[in-house]
Design an enzyme around this catalytic site. Structure first.
Site, PDB file in Angstrom:
ATOM      1  N   SER A 126     -14.038  24.494 -27.983  1.00 37.26           N
ATOM      2  CA  SER A 126     -14.150  23.214 -28.684  1.00 37.26           C
ATOM      3  C   SER A 126     -13.001  23.109 -29.673  1.00 37.26           C
ATOM      4  O   SER A 126     -12.578  24.106 -30.258  1.00 37.26           O
ATOM      5  CB  SER A 126     -15.486  23.168 -29.428  1.00 37.26           C
ATOM      6  OG  SER A 126     -15.406  22.290 -30.526  1.00 37.26           O
ATOM      7  N   TYR A 184      -8.852  -6.071  13.410  1.00 37.39           N
ATOM      8  CA  TYR A 184      -8.307  -5.727  12.099  1.00 37.39           C
ATOM      9  C   TYR A 184      -8.460  -6.869  11.102  1.00 37.39           C
ATOM     10  O   TYR A 184      -8.194  -8.024  11.404  1.00 37.39           O
ATOM     11  CB  TYR A 184      -6.821  -5.353  12.221  1.00 37.39           C
ATOM     12  CG  TYR A 184      -6.268  -4.888  10.895  1.00 37.39           C
ATOM     13  CD1 TYR A 184      -6.479  -3.589  10.457  1.00 37.39           C
ATOM     14  CD2 TYR A 184      -5.593  -5.772  10.062  1.00 37.39           C
ATOM     15  CE1 TYR A 184      -6.017  -3.171   9.219  1.00 37.39           C
ATOM     16  CE2 TYR A 184      -5.122  -5.365   8.824  1.00 37.39           C
ATOM     17  CZ  TYR A 184      -5.339  -4.065   8.407  1.00 37.39           C
ATOM     18  OH  TYR A 184      -4.884  -3.653   7.186  1.00 37.39           O
ATOM     19  N   ASN A 233     -18.035  26.644 -23.713  1.00 30.52           N
ATOM     20  CA  ASN A 233     -18.782  25.650 -22.938  1.00 30.52           C
ATOM     21  C   ASN A 233     -18.585  25.829 -21.433  1.00 30.52           C
ATOM     22  O   ASN A 233     -17.481  26.146 -20.993  1.00 30.52           O
ATOM     23  CB  ASN A 233     -18.334  24.239 -23.329  1.00 30.52           C
ATOM     24  CG  ASN A 233     -18.627  23.932 -24.789  1.00 30.52           C
ATOM     25  OD1 ASN A 233     -19.641  24.372 -25.320  1.00 30.52           O
ATOM     26  ND2 ASN A 233     -17.737  23.206 -25.425  1.00 30.52           N
ATOM     27  N   SER A 267       0.829  -1.211   0.000  1.00 25.87           N
ATOM     28  CA  SER A 267       0.000   0.000   0.000  1.00 25.87           C
ATOM     29  C   SER A 267       0.862   1.258   0.000  1.00 25.87           C
ATOM     30  O   SER A 267       0.336   2.374  -0.015  1.00 25.87           O
ATOM     31  CB  SER A 267      -0.946   0.014   1.211  1.00 25.87           C
ATOM     32  OG  SER A 267      -0.201  -0.103   2.411  1.00 25.87           O
ATOM     33  N   HIS A 317     -40.626  21.519 -11.583  1.00 27.51           N
ATOM     34  CA  HIS A 317     -40.646  20.661 -12.787  1.00 27.51           C
ATOM     35  C   HIS A 317     -39.966  21.349 -13.987  1.00 27.51           C
ATOM     36  O   HIS A 317     -40.334  21.090 -15.135  1.00 27.51           O
ATOM     37  CB  HIS A 317     -42.068  20.254 -13.176  1.00 27.51           C
ATOM     38  CG  HIS A 317     -42.882  19.741 -12.035  1.00 27.51           C
ATOM     39  ND1 HIS A 317     -42.982  18.402 -11.723  1.00 27.51           N
ATOM     40  CD2 HIS A 317     -43.618  20.389 -11.089  1.00 27.51           C
ATOM     41  CE1 HIS A 317     -43.751  18.237 -10.652  1.00 27.51           C
ATOM     42  NE2 HIS A 317     -44.146  19.433 -10.238  1.00 27.51           N
ATOM     43  N   LYS A 341     -17.578  27.841 -30.071  1.00 31.03           N
ATOM     44  CA  LYS A 341     -18.092  27.296 -28.813  1.00 31.03           C
ATOM     45  C   LYS A 341     -17.449  27.893 -27.566  1.00 31.03           C
ATOM     46  O   LYS A 341     -16.252  28.141 -27.519  1.00 31.03           O
ATOM     47  CB  LYS A 341     -17.883  25.769 -28.781  1.00 31.03           C
ATOM     48  CG  LYS A 341     -18.786  25.009 -29.710  1.00 31.03           C
ATOM     49  CD  LYS A 341     -20.224  24.993 -29.252  1.00 31.03           C
ATOM     50  CE  LYS A 341     -20.373  24.154 -28.055  1.00 31.03           C
ATOM     51  NZ  LYS A 341     -21.359  23.129 -28.056  1.00 31.03           N
ATOM     52  N   LYS A 377      -8.502   3.616   2.367  1.00 28.09           N
ATOM     53  CA  LYS A 377      -7.748   4.855   2.124  1.00 28.09           C
ATOM     54  C   LYS A 377      -7.980   5.505   0.772  1.00 28.09           C
ATOM     55  O   LYS A 377      -8.245   6.708   0.688  1.00 28.09           O
ATOM     56  CB  LYS A 377      -6.253   4.595   2.311  1.00 28.09           C
ATOM     57  CG  LYS A 377      -5.919   4.336   3.750  1.00 28.09           C
ATOM     58  CD  LYS A 377      -4.514   3.822   3.912  1.00 28.09           C
ATOM     59  CE  LYS A 377      -4.429   3.020   5.185  1.00 28.09           C
ATOM     60  NZ  LYS A 377      -5.338   1.843   5.199  1.00 28.09           N
ATOM     61  N   GLU A 397     -20.194  21.379 -15.699  1.00 29.39           N
ATOM     62  CA  GLU A 397     -20.453  19.980 -16.066  1.00 29.39           C
ATOM     63  C   GLU A 397     -19.570  19.036 -15.257  1.00 29.39           C
ATOM     64  O   GLU A 397     -20.000  17.957 -14.839  1.00 29.39           O
ATOM     65  CB  GLU A 397     -20.206  19.783 -17.561  1.00 29.39           C
ATOM     66  CG  GLU A 397     -21.215  20.561 -18.409  1.00 29.39           C
ATOM     67  CD  GLU A 397     -20.741  20.714 -19.849  1.00 29.39           C
ATOM     68  OE1 GLU A 397     -20.271  19.733 -20.438  1.00 29.39           O
ATOM     69  OE2 GLU A 397     -20.825  21.841 -20.379  1.00 29.39           O
TER      70      GLU A 397
END
Ligand code: ARG
Length: 475
Positions: free
Chosen positions: A276, A316, A284, A22, A155, A282, A324, A289
């Site tokens: 873009s 353990y 954006n 790890s 809505h 474009k 982690k 997002e």
């Protein structure tokens, strides 16, 4: 360096070591591991389990290691299983066999969860501070638009007009609950596990209360088996991160919609937009997002840890090593996302005219007609029906509500006199919504003021806690 092995005739197979290892992700616990080792050392020294001279040498070496770790000149090596093994290798390289003295009365089981608690506290305080900065940006932006009207939605259909400041400020209330959650979580997380040993406590004269205090925890564990098994604080932190992510995703969705050509309410600043590679025109709202998209992994991390914990036997189990990466990822994700969204909110301008023009459309003032009749003692169900008839008539003849004639109103309901026209305007509708927390601009200005005040109090509290934490780490 291996922390075990004498009872084995062979070392682990390569595949076993690779799966066990790890160190490549838990290395970021190194500063906390060193700090908790210093606390453990003090107790070993006062109990005379480590001689004074040895203790001084170990303390010096640990402090050197801390500097080397922060400079990146001491790193985990491919042969180190985890952060604990790597640091013991570093200590033994400096001191020889004395470097192994720290392991007395301590197991990686109580050590790793103490380190992770410290990491979590440190980083959740950083998240909290970024949330207060975002709230400042939201509330300041909301303040600019208190007197601007816009359609409010249910809505995603025009429902009732609102103060646009009210619309923006709502987000700060969601994040204020997240700050509350972090404060509450801190209480439960501020419990040291050090001294629990492998699971049963220790036969050595340790002083868990003292190590807890030195590390800035409020208290020490009450049950050593629970102390090494408990990862509620990880799951709870992930829930809080996921909830912050949900709140960010809802801002993201709104901004994306409002920046669309169809809405054209929001003008996102160039610095917070992207282009873009094929369509030169474009611009954006990618930050919005991404905020929406990142919520997926934040929820995924919560689910991954809760699933790992489900049915896990106490004390353990190696499964716990899987606690982690999800926590690191959720925290990293928020540390990246929060500043970008704060900047995006602070620099977005809204088209006041367009929003005001849209505010009364879609018959959003129909409720005003019903409320007008209720004030004339007409039962609400009847009032609702009459207002509905007004809408139907307008729809048939392509008109707005205020364009109906006095006769038409009267025919629909005798109590609908010319006075109804006074409420069929956005300013009147907004200023009449004076119930606590409502959208009347005068109230909204007060709401924002008190939310800003509360946010400043939170921000100060968090800064004080972060300062105390970093003093503890440096001591
Ligand atoms: N790397 C381990 C973890 O993250 C440390 C604890 C290892 N303990 C053990 N008994 N094998 O959980």
């Amino acid at each position: 360096m291996a922390l075990w092995g004498a009872r084995f005739s062979n070392g682990p197979a390569d595949a076993v070591f690779a799966l066990s290892r790890s160190a490549h992700f838990d290395w970021r616990l190194a500063p906390y591991d060193i700090r908790s080792s210093l606390a453990h050392l003090s107790v070993l020294e006062s109990s005379k389990l480590v001689a004074k001279d040895d203790a001084a040498a170990i303390r010096g070496a640990l402090k050197e290691l801390a500097v080397e770790v922060s400079k990146g000149s001491f790193l985990a090596q491919p042969g180190d299983e985890d952060v604990h093994s790597a640091l013991e290798r570093g200590l033994t390289a400096k001191l020889g066999a004395v470097g192994g003295a720290l392991r007395a009365g301590r197991s990686r089981n109580d050590q790793v969860t103490t380190d992770l608690r410290l990491f979590a506290i440190d980083h959740m305080l950083e998240v909290a501070s970024l949330v207060t900065a975002l709230n400042t940006a939201i509330l300041n932006k909301a303040n600019e638009y208190v007197n601007d009207s816009a359609p409010g939605f249910t809505h995603i259909q025009h429902a009732q007009p609102v103060s646009f400041g009210h619309e923006l400020a709502k987000h700060a209330h969601a994040f204020a609950r997240d700050l509350d959650r972090i404060n509450d979580w801190l209480k439960r997380t501020s419990v040291s596990s050090l001294g629990a040993g492998a699971l049963a406590g220790s036969s050595l004269p340790l002083n868990p209360e003292r190590t807890a205090k030195e590390l800035g925890f409020d208290s020490s564990f009450a049950n050593s088996i629970d102390a090494v098994s408990d990862r509620d604080y990880v799951a709870e932190a992930l829930f809080i991160c996921a909830t912050i992510g949900l709140h960010l995703s809802r801002i993201g969705e709104e901004w994306t919609l409002w920046a669309s050509t169809e809405f054209a309410w929001a003008k996102v600043a160039d610095e917070y937009s992207t282009g873009s590679s094929i369509m030169p025109q474009k611009k954006n709202p990618d930050m919005a997002e991404l905020a929406r998209g990142k919520s997926g992994r934040l929820i995924g991390n919560l689910v991954s840890v809760m699933t790992m914990l489900k049915g896990l036997p106490f004390a353990y189990n190696r499964d716990l090593q899987e606690d982690k990466e999800p926590l690191f990822d959720s925290i990293d994700t928020l540390l990246l996302t929060l500043p970008a969204i704060t900047g995006m909110v602070a620099t977005t301008d809204f088209d006041r005219k367009k929003m005001a023009l849209a505010a009364p459309t879609g018959f959003s003032l129909a409720t005003e007609i019903a409320d007008y009749l209720v004030r004339k003692n007409v039962p609400f169900a009847t009032a609702h029906e009459s207002a509905g008839k007004c809408v139907a008539l307008c729809e048939k003849s392509s008109r707005q509500l205020h364009e109906l004639s006095d006769d038409e109103f009267k025919t629909i309901h005798p109590s609908l006199d010319g006075g109804v026209r006074d409420v069929l305007n956005v300013a009147g509708a907004l200023s009449s919504r004076t119930t606590a927390g409502g959208t009347a601009p005068a109230l909204v200005a007060e709401q924002i003021k008190s939310a800003l005040k509360e946010n400043a109090t939170q921000s100060k509290k968090i800064a004080d806690k972060a300062k105390a934490f970093s003093e503890m780490m440096g001591s």
